[in-house]
Design a protein around this motif. Structure first.
Motif, PDB file in Angstrom:
ATOM      1  N   LEU A 108      13.097   0.300  -2.736  1.00 42.17           N
ATOM      2  CA  LEU A 108      11.799   0.717  -2.214  1.00 42.17           C
ATOM      3  C   LEU A 108      11.406   1.999  -2.928  1.00 42.17           C
ATOM      4  CD1 LEU A 108      13.067  -0.122   1.195  1.00 42.17           C
ATOM      5  CD2 LEU A 108      10.766  -0.819   0.603  1.00 42.17           C
ATOM      6  N   ILE A 109      10.232   1.983  -3.553  1.00 43.47           N
ATOM      7  CA  ILE A 109       9.751   3.122  -4.320  1.00 43.47           C
ATOM      8  C   ILE A 109       8.527   3.699  -3.625  1.00 43.47           C
ATOM      9  CG2 ILE A 109       8.855   3.893  -6.545  1.00 43.47           C
ATOM     10  CD1 ILE A 109      10.335   1.495  -7.789  1.00 43.47           C
ATOM     11  N   GLY A 110       8.596   4.976  -3.296  1.00 44.04           N
ATOM     12  CA  GLY A 110       7.500   5.643  -2.602  1.00 44.04           C
ATOM     13  C   GLY A 110       6.284   5.829  -3.496  1.00 44.04           C
ATOM     14  N   ARG A 111       5.101   5.830  -2.866  1.00 46.87           N
ATOM     15  CA  ARG A 111       3.844   6.040  -3.580  1.00 46.87           C
ATOM     16  C   ARG A 111       3.241   7.389  -3.191  1.00 46.87           C
ATOM     17  NH1 ARG A 111       1.039   1.288  -5.769  1.00 46.87           N
ATOM     18  NH2 ARG A 111       2.388  -0.496  -5.441  1.00 46.87           N
ATOM     19  N   PRO A 112       2.608   8.049  -4.145  1.00 43.27           N
ATOM     20  CA  PRO A 112       2.002   9.352  -3.848  1.00 43.27           C
ATOM     21  C   PRO A 112       0.970   9.255  -2.727  1.00 43.27           C
ATOM     22  CG  PRO A 112       2.000   8.941  -6.207  1.00 43.27           C
ATOM     23  CD  PRO A 112       2.452   7.673  -5.543  1.00 43.27           C
ATOM     24  N   GLY A 113       1.072  10.139  -1.766  1.00 43.73           N
ATOM     25  CA  GLY A 113       0.092  10.221  -0.690  1.00 43.73           C
ATOM     26  C   GLY A 113       0.243   9.188   0.402  1.00 43.73           C
ATOM     27  N   GLU A 114       0.635   7.996   0.071  1.00 40.12           N
ATOM     28  CA  GLU A 114       0.646   6.900   1.045  1.00 40.12           C
ATOM     29  C   GLU A 114       1.938   6.797   1.841  1.00 40.12           C
ATOM     30  OE1 GLU A 114      -1.638   4.628   2.128  1.00 40.12           O
ATOM     31  OE2 GLU A 114      -3.053   5.878   1.056  1.00 40.12           O
ATOM     32  N   THR A 115       3.077   6.948   1.185  1.00 41.78           N
ATOM     33  CA  THR A 115       4.350   6.726   1.868  1.00 41.78           C
ATOM     34  C   THR A 115       4.545   7.696   3.026  1.00 41.78           C
ATOM     35  OG1 THR A 115       5.293   5.945  -0.202  1.00 41.78           O
ATOM     36  CG2 THR A 115       6.836   6.470   1.549  1.00 41.78           C
ATOM     37  N   GLY A 116       4.178   8.931   2.841  1.00 38.03           N
ATOM     38  CA  GLY A 116       4.360   9.922   3.883  1.00 38.03           C
ATOM     39  C   GLY A 116       3.285   9.902   4.949  1.00 38.03           C
ATOM     40  N   PRO A 175       0.799  -1.234   0.000  1.00 42.05           N
ATOM     41  CA  PRO A 175       0.000   0.000   0.000  1.00 42.05           C
ATOM     42  C   PRO A 175       0.831   1.284   0.000  1.00 42.05           C
ATOM     43  CG  PRO A 175      -0.879  -1.557   1.579  1.00 42.05           C
ATOM     44  CD  PRO A 175       0.408  -2.132   1.070  1.00 42.05           C
ATOM     45  N   ALA A 176       1.929   1.327   0.734  1.00 46.63           N
ATOM     46  CA  ALA A 176       2.695   2.562   0.870  1.00 46.63           C
ATOM     47  C   ALA A 176       3.920   2.625  -0.037  1.00 46.63           C
ATOM     48  CB  ALA A 176       3.124   2.754   2.317  1.00 46.63           C
ATOM     49  N   PHE A 177       4.315   1.520  -0.647  1.00 50.37           N
ATOM     50  CA  PHE A 177       5.510   1.513  -1.484  1.00 50.37           C
ATOM     51  C   PHE A 177       5.485   0.301  -2.400  1.00 50.37           C
ATOM     52  CE2 PHE A 177       6.429  -0.571   2.518  1.00 50.37           C
ATOM     53  CZ  PHE A 177       6.978  -1.770   2.126  1.00 50.37           C
ATOM     54  N   LEU A 178       6.398   0.291  -3.352  1.00 51.64           N
ATOM     55  CA  LEU A 178       6.614  -0.850  -4.230  1.00 51.64           C
ATOM     56  C   LEU A 178       8.001  -1.385  -3.912  1.00 51.64           C
ATOM     57  CD1 LEU A 178       5.826  -2.564  -6.768  1.00 51.64           C
ATOM     58  CD2 LEU A 178       7.055  -0.857  -8.103  1.00 51.64           C
ATOM     59  N   LEU A 179       8.108  -2.689  -3.709  1.00 53.29           N
ATOM     60  CA  LEU A 179       9.403  -3.323  -3.450  1.00 53.29           C
ATOM     61  C   LEU A 179       9.854  -4.030  -4.714  1.00 53.29           C
ATOM     62  CD1 LEU A 179      11.665  -4.295  -1.502  1.00 53.29           C
ATOM     63  CD2 LEU A 179      10.216  -6.270  -1.029  1.00 53.29           C
ATOM     64  N   GLN A 180      11.053  -3.708  -5.169  1.00 47.13           N
ATOM     65  CA  GLN A 180      11.683  -4.415  -6.282  1.00 47.13           C
ATOM     66  C   GLN A 180      12.899  -5.121  -5.707  1.00 47.13           C
ATOM     67  OE1 GLN A 180      12.632  -1.178  -8.908  1.00 47.13           O
ATOM     68  NE2 GLN A 180      10.649  -1.298  -9.936  1.00 47.13           N
ATOM     69  N   ALA A 181      13.135  -6.350  -6.144  1.00 45.53           N
ATOM     70  CA  ALA A 181      14.252  -7.101  -5.582  1.00 45.53           C
ATOM     71  C   ALA A 181      14.841  -8.033  -6.630  1.00 45.53           C
ATOM     72  CB  ALA A 181      13.792  -7.908  -4.373  1.00 45.53           C
ATOM     73  N   ARG A 182      16.138  -8.231  -6.519  1.00 47.04           N
ATOM     74  CA  ARG A 182      16.816  -9.181  -7.400  1.00 47.04           C
ATOM     75  C   ARG A 182      17.967  -9.814  -6.645  1.00 47.04           C
ATOM     76  NH1 ARG A 182      21.552  -8.430 -10.455  1.00 47.04           N
ATOM     77  NH2 ARG A 182      22.748  -6.673  -9.708  1.00 47.04           N
ATOM     78  N   GLU A 183      18.227 -11.060  -6.985  1.00 45.13           N
ATOM     79  CA  GLU A 183      19.381 -11.754  -6.418  1.00 45.13           C
ATOM     80  C   GLU A 183      20.566 -11.499  -7.327  1.00 45.13           C
ATOM     81  OE1 GLU A 183      20.516 -16.083  -4.533  1.00 45.13           O
ATOM     82  OE2 GLU A 183      18.849 -15.943  -5.923  1.00 45.13           O
ATOM     83  N   ARG A 184      21.646 -11.042  -6.750  1.00 40.07           N
ATOM     84  CA  ARG A 184      22.838 -10.764  -7.533  1.00 40.07           C
ATOM     85  C   ARG A 184      23.529 -12.072  -7.908  1.00 40.07           C
ATOM     86  NH1 ARG A 184      23.386  -7.177  -3.334  1.00 40.07           N
ATOM     87  NH2 ARG A 184      25.199  -8.252  -2.495  1.00 40.07           N
ATOM     88  N   ALA A 185      24.264 -12.023  -9.000  1.00 40.26           N
ATOM     89  CA  ALA A 185      25.052 -13.178  -9.428  1.00 40.26           C
ATOM     90  C   ALA A 185      26.202 -13.383  -8.450  1.00 40.26           C
ATOM     91  CB  ALA A 185      25.582 -12.943 -10.839  1.00 40.26           C
ATOM     92  N   ASP A 204       4.070  -4.231   6.305  1.00 40.77           N
ATOM     93  CA  ASP A 204       4.006  -4.373   4.848  1.00 40.77           C
ATOM     94  C   ASP A 204       5.332  -4.873   4.285  1.00 40.77           C
ATOM     95  OD1 ASP A 204       1.407  -3.436   4.830  1.00 40.77           O
ATOM     96  OD2 ASP A 204       1.955  -1.389   4.243  1.00 40.77           O
ATOM     97  N   LEU A 205       6.443  -4.320   4.764  1.00 40.79           N
ATOM     98  CA  LEU A 205       7.748  -4.740   4.256  1.00 40.79           C
ATOM     99  C   LEU A 205       8.051  -6.181   4.657  1.00 40.79           C
ATOM    100  CD1 LEU A 205      10.283  -4.194   2.677  1.00 40.79           C
ATOM    101  CD2 LEU A 205      11.266  -3.108   4.710  1.00 40.79           C
ATOM    102  N   GLN A 206       7.735  -6.550   5.879  1.00 36.69           N
ATOM    103  CA  GLN A 206       7.967  -7.940   6.304  1.00 36.69           C
ATOM    104  C   GLN A 206       7.129  -8.900   5.469  1.00 36.69           C
ATOM    105  OE1 GLN A 206       7.313  -8.091  10.521  1.00 36.69           O
ATOM    106  NE2 GLN A 206       8.992  -6.679  10.946  1.00 36.69           N
ATOM    107  N   ARG A 207       5.873  -8.551   5.232  1.00 36.49           N
ATOM    108  CA  ARG A 207       4.988  -9.396   4.427  1.00 36.49           C
ATOM    109  C   ARG A 207       5.504  -9.498   2.994  1.00 36.49           C
ATOM    110  NH1 ARG A 207       0.716  -6.421   4.599  1.00 36.49           N
ATOM    111  NH2 ARG A 207       0.338  -6.911   6.782  1.00 36.49           N
ATOM    112  N   ALA A 208       5.971  -8.382   2.442  1.00 40.90           N
ATOM    113  CA  ALA A 208       6.498  -8.377   1.073  1.00 40.90           C
ATOM    114  C   ALA A 208       7.739  -9.254   0.962  1.00 40.90           C
ATOM    115  CB  ALA A 208       6.819  -6.949   0.647  1.00 40.90           C
ATOM    116  N   LEU A 209       8.608  -9.211   1.972  1.00 40.90           N
ATOM    117  CA  LEU A 209       9.814 -10.045   1.937  1.00 40.90           C
ATOM    118  C   LEU A 209       9.473 -11.524   2.070  1.00 40.90           C
ATOM    119  CD1 LEU A 209      12.159  -7.790   4.073  1.00 40.90           C
ATOM    120  CD2 LEU A 209      12.376  -8.287   1.639  1.00 40.90           C
TER     121      LEU A 209
END
Length: 128
Positions: free
Chosen positions: A99-107, A38-48, A117-122
């Motif tokens: 972590l990418i902030g969302r308008p209105g929600e992140t703040g 709801p408050a952010f978008l999580l992008q993740a990648r495993e490095r080589a 939210d972050l724990q659930r996303a991970l």
């Protein structure tokens, strides 16, 4: 949980977080997995394995859609704090997170809810 995953989790808890600062790192994460919250978008990648050390790396970004400079800085401060509190325990070494902030929600979103939210996303991202 396998021995290797348990060892990775222990190593992650001991390593400090490193910051993503270069555009190519952000672009590689943008092509990887995404978990919306709801408050952010999580992008993740495993490095080589041949890439840099096995630390947890994290980056933060907020576009002008989030608001003026004051609103963007507040949103990024909140994102940095939830990452600092959550990633050492729930992140994995050798991964890049953005972590990418969302308008209105992140703040505005409740801080405890953002931590959850972050724990659930991970958990969703790592299949735990």
């Amino acid at each position: 949980m396998t021995k290797e995953a348990a060892r990775t989790d222990v190593v992650a808890a001991l390593l400090p977080l490193e910051r993503l600062r270069k555009r190519p790192d952000f672009l590689r994460a943008a092509r990887a997995r995404r978990v919306p919250c709801p408050a952010f978008l999580l992008q993740a990648r495993e490095r080589a394995p041949d890439e840099a050390a096995q630390a947890i790396r994290v980056g933060f970004t907020c576009s002008k859609k989030v608001g003026n400079a004051v609103a963007r800085n507040r949103a990024k401060r909140r994102l940095r704090e939830i990452a600092r509190l959550t990633l050492p325990d729930h992140g994995r070494a050798g991964w890049d997170y953005v972590l990418i902030g969302r308008p209105g929600e992140t703040g505005q979103r409740d801080f405890a809810a953002m931590l959850d939210d972050l724990q659930r996303a991970l958990r969703k991202l790592h299949g735990a």
